[in-house]
Design a protein around this motif. Structure first.
Motif, PDB file in Angstrom:
ATOM      1  N   HIS A 134       0.846  -1.209   0.000  1.00 46.88           N
ATOM      2  CA  HIS A 134       0.000   0.000   0.000  1.00 46.88           C
ATOM      3  C   HIS A 134       0.879   1.257   0.000  1.00 46.88           C
ATOM      4  O   HIS A 134       0.655   2.174  -0.785  1.00 46.88           O
ATOM      5  CB  HIS A 134      -0.901  -0.062   1.240  1.00 46.88           C
ATOM      6  CG  HIS A 134      -1.721   1.152   1.498  1.00 46.88           C
ATOM      7  ND1 HIS A 134      -3.056   1.229   1.175  1.00 46.88           N
ATOM      8  CD2 HIS A 134      -1.404   2.340   2.074  1.00 46.88           C
ATOM      9  CE1 HIS A 134      -3.529   2.419   1.524  1.00 46.88           C
ATOM     10  NE2 HIS A 134      -2.538   3.111   2.076  1.00 46.88           N
ATOM     11  N   GLU A 135       1.898   1.279   0.852  1.00 50.05           N
ATOM     12  CA  GLU A 135       2.763   2.468   0.955  1.00 50.05           C
ATOM     13  C   GLU A 135       3.594   2.657  -0.318  1.00 50.05           C
ATOM     14  O   GLU A 135       3.782   3.784  -0.780  1.00 50.05           O
ATOM     15  CB  GLU A 135       3.674   2.364   2.187  1.00 50.05           C
ATOM     16  CG  GLU A 135       2.938   2.272   3.527  1.00 50.05           C
ATOM     17  CD  GLU A 135       1.967   3.425   3.771  1.00 50.05           C
ATOM     18  OE1 GLU A 135       2.194   4.527   3.241  1.00 50.05           O
ATOM     19  OE2 GLU A 135       0.971   3.213   4.484  1.00 50.05           O
ATOM     20  N   HIS A 138       1.556   4.440  -2.890  1.00 49.04           N
ATOM     21  CA  HIS A 138       1.499   5.901  -2.708  1.00 49.04           C
ATOM     22  C   HIS A 138       2.722   6.564  -3.357  1.00 49.04           C
ATOM     23  O   HIS A 138       2.624   7.623  -3.969  1.00 49.04           O
ATOM     24  CB  HIS A 138       1.516   6.263  -1.214  1.00 49.04           C
ATOM     25  CG  HIS A 138       0.184   6.137  -0.529  1.00 49.04           C
ATOM     26  ND1 HIS A 138      -0.988   6.581  -1.070  1.00 49.04           N
ATOM     27  CD2 HIS A 138      -0.147   5.638   0.702  1.00 49.04           C
ATOM     28  CE1 HIS A 138      -1.989   6.363  -0.219  1.00 49.04           C
ATOM     29  NE2 HIS A 138      -1.510   5.782   0.864  1.00 49.04           N
ATOM     30  N   GLU A 192      -6.281   6.463  -0.981  1.00 46.85           N
ATOM     31  CA  GLU A 192      -6.232   5.248  -0.151  1.00 46.85           C
ATOM     32  C   GLU A 192      -6.809   4.052  -0.909  1.00 46.85           C
ATOM     33  O   GLU A 192      -6.259   2.955  -0.872  1.00 46.85           O
ATOM     34  CB  GLU A 192      -6.991   5.471   1.157  1.00 46.85           C
ATOM     35  CG  GLU A 192      -6.338   6.483   2.085  1.00 46.85           C
ATOM     36  CD  GLU A 192      -4.868   6.228   2.314  1.00 46.85           C
ATOM     37  OE1 GLU A 192      -4.479   5.051   2.519  1.00 46.85           O
ATOM     38  OE2 GLU A 192      -4.081   7.173   2.259  1.00 46.85           O
ATOM     39  N   HIS A 239      -8.271   7.668   6.744  1.00 49.75           N
ATOM     40  CA  HIS A 239      -8.414   6.546   5.831  1.00 49.75           C
ATOM     41  C   HIS A 239      -9.896   6.217   5.645  1.00 49.75           C
ATOM     42  O   HIS A 239     -10.702   6.506   6.518  1.00 49.75           O
ATOM     43  CB  HIS A 239      -7.650   5.337   6.390  1.00 49.75           C
ATOM     44  CG  HIS A 239      -6.158   5.500   6.297  1.00 49.75           C
ATOM     45  ND1 HIS A 239      -5.481   6.468   7.004  1.00 49.75           N
ATOM     46  CD2 HIS A 239      -5.225   4.837   5.580  1.00 49.75           C
ATOM     47  CE1 HIS A 239      -4.196   6.378   6.712  1.00 49.75           C
ATOM     48  NE2 HIS A 239      -4.004   5.409   5.848  1.00 49.75           N
TER      49      HIS A 239
HETATM   50 ZN   LIG Z   1      -2.418   5.177   2.725  1.00 55.26          ZN
END
Ligand SMILES: [Zn+2]
Length: 393
Positions: A134-135, A138, A192, A239
C-alpha cells in the motif's frame, strides 16, 4: 522512554524553507504519470520542494532515537520492500520506528516509516506485505505531491508540514494535525482506495496469500469496535472506513487466482524479540479495550505465551474499571508458568496480592521478583514492601 521533541527553532526553520518552496514554484494539480525507478523531480518544481522538506524530515528521524536499533529487523522490512517494489527497491528507504498504534507512511522522496505498533498487530509477513505494498503504491503513484497541491490553498505551510511529518513518526510538538486532516479527508480517500488496490496486486503477485489483506482489516475493525468511545484517531480519520476497505479487499482476494504462501519463521523470530517492549508502549497509551483485542489474538496464536499472559494480566490490573482483580491474578499466575515471562510478572502479582491482603503470598512474589531481577531499578522499594509484609504475616 520517549525522546524530547526537537527545539521549536528547528521546526520553524524547516517550515520557513517549505514556505519558500511553495511560493517559488507553481504547478498544475491533478493526476500525474507514475514515478519511474530512480526518477527525481525537476529542480524548480513544487515536487522538488516537497522532496527537500522530506529529506530534512528523514534526517531528523534518523537522529531522533526513534528508529529501532536492530539491523536485522530493519533489513527484514527493507527486504519485503524490495520483494514488492522491484526496480524501485533501492530508491525506497524504510525505517521501523518505536511508536505504539497502527500506522505507516510514505513520503514522496522514498522515505517510508513503519510504526512498531503496526508490526505488533500483523499476524504474519503476508499482512505486513499488505501494508508495505500500500505504501509503495502511494510512492509510485506520487500521491503526496497531488495531495500537497490540493491542500496548499486551504492550509498554511506549517499545517502541511505537520501532516506529512506526523504520519512519518517524526517527533514534532504542537501542530494542530487532526483538524487539518479533516480538510483533506475526502481527497485522500481516493488515494487510499487506489493504494489498497495496487498494494493488493503487489503482494498477491509476489507470493503472498491474498486473504491476508482483508484479514488485517478485519482485525483492525475488531479493535476499533472494542474501543469504549470514539477517540479521535488520526489513522481512522484519514483513511476510508475500515469496513469498506475490508469489503473491497475481500472481493479482490476472492477473485484472485494467486495462492501464495511464505515461510513466517523470520517474521516470528523478530516479532518475539520485540513484542514485550512494544506491548509495554501500548500499555502506556491506556487504551485497554483495544489492547485486549490484540492480546486475545496473540493468545489464540500461542506465540510468546508468557509475554502475552503477563500483559493480559497487566491490562486487567491497571484498568480502573475492572474492580475484581481475580482475573488479573489468574492471568499473572498463568504467565509465570511459561519460560518467556517477564520478571515484572512477579512484581505485579505481589502488588495485587498485597492489595488483597494476602501477605504471605505477596511477600513470596516480591522475593521471587528480586531473585530473577536482582538489579531491578525498584529494588529498594520492593525490599521496603517485603520488610513491611514480614511484620504482618
Ligand atoms: Zn495510505
Amino acid at each position: 522512554m520517549k525522546p524530547l521533541p526537537p527545539a521549536p527553532s528547528r521546526v520553524f526553520r524547516t517550515t520557513l524553507a517549505l514556505g519558500l518552496a511553495l511560493t517559488a514554484a507553481a504547478c498544475a494539480g491533478g493526476p500525474r504519470a507514475d514515478l519511474k525507478p530512480g526518477q527525481v523531480p525537476a529542480a524548480d518544481s513544487t515536487e522538488a520542494g516537497l522532496w527537500l522538506v522530506m529529506d530534512k524530515a528523514e534526517t531528523r528521524l534518523k537522529t531522533s532515537g526513534r528508529v529501532i536499533p536492530d539491523p536485522e529487523l530493519q533489513a527484514y522490512v527493507q527486504d519485503i520492500v524490495c520483494r514488492l517494489a522491484a526496480e524501485h527497491c533501492t530508491h525506497i528507504r524504510s525505517y521501523v520506528v518505536r511508536r505504539p498504534g497502527f500506522n505507516a507512511s510514505m513520503a514522496p522522496n522514498g522515505f517510508m516509516s513503519v510504526w512498531s505498533g503496526l508490526l505488533l498487530r500483523c499476524e504474519n509477513e503476508d499482512q505486513l506485505a499488505t501494508v508495505i505494498g500500500h505504501e509503495i503504491s502511494h510512492y509510485v503513484r506520487r500521491h503526496s505531491v497531488q495531495r500537497w497541491e490540493a491542500m496548499r490553498d486551504s492550509l498554511t505551510a506549517a499545517q502541511v508540514f505537520g501532516i506529512v511529518t506526523a504520519t512519518a513518526g517524526v517527533p514534532l510538538g504542537g501542530f494542530a494535525v487532526l483538524g487539518a486532516y479533516g480538510q483533506v479527508q475526502a481527497y485522500s480517500r481516493d488515494h487510499e482506495r487506489e493504494a489498497d488496490a495496487m498494494g493488493f496486486t503487489l503482494m498477491s503477485d509476489n507470493g503472498y496469500a491474498p486473504e491476508a489483506a482483508p484479514q488485517l482489516w478485519e482485525n483492525l475493525i475488531a479493535e476499533k469496535d472494542a474501543a469504549e468511545e470514539d477517540k479521535p484517531d488520526p489513522f481512522f480519520a484519514s483513511h476510508p472506513p475500515s469496513e469498506e476497505r475490508m469489503q473491497t479487499l475481500s472481493e479482490l482476494a476472492a477473485a484472485s487466482d494467486r495462492h501464495g504462501t511464505v515461510d513466517n519463521s523470520r517474521f516470528e523470530a523478530l516479532m518475539a524479540r520485540h513484542r514485550a517492549t512494544w506491548l509495554e508502549d501500548e500499555l502506556d497509551l491506556g487504551h485497554y479495550a483495544e489492547m485486549q483485542v490484540v492480546l486475545d489474538r496473540l493468545k489464540d496464536s500461542g506465540t510468546s505465551p508468557g509475554v502475552t499472559w503477563y500483559y493480559l494480566g497487566e491490562v486487567l490490573r491497571r484498568d480502573a474499571e475492572v474492580e475484581d482483580k481475580e482475573e488479573a491474578v489468574a492471568a499473572l499466575r498463568r504467565a509465570l508458568t511459561y519460560d518467556d515471562v517477564p520478571a515484572e510478572a512477579h512484581r505485579s502479582l505481589g502488588l495485587l496480592l498485597h492489595r488483597q491482603g494476602d501477605h504471605a503470598d505477596a511477600r513470596d512474589a516480591f522475593e521471587n521478583y528480586l531473585a530473577v531481577a536482582p538489579g531491578a531499578d525498584d529494588r529498594a522499594m520492593i525490599e521496603f514492601y517485603i520488610k513491611k509484609l514480614e511484620t504482618k504475616s
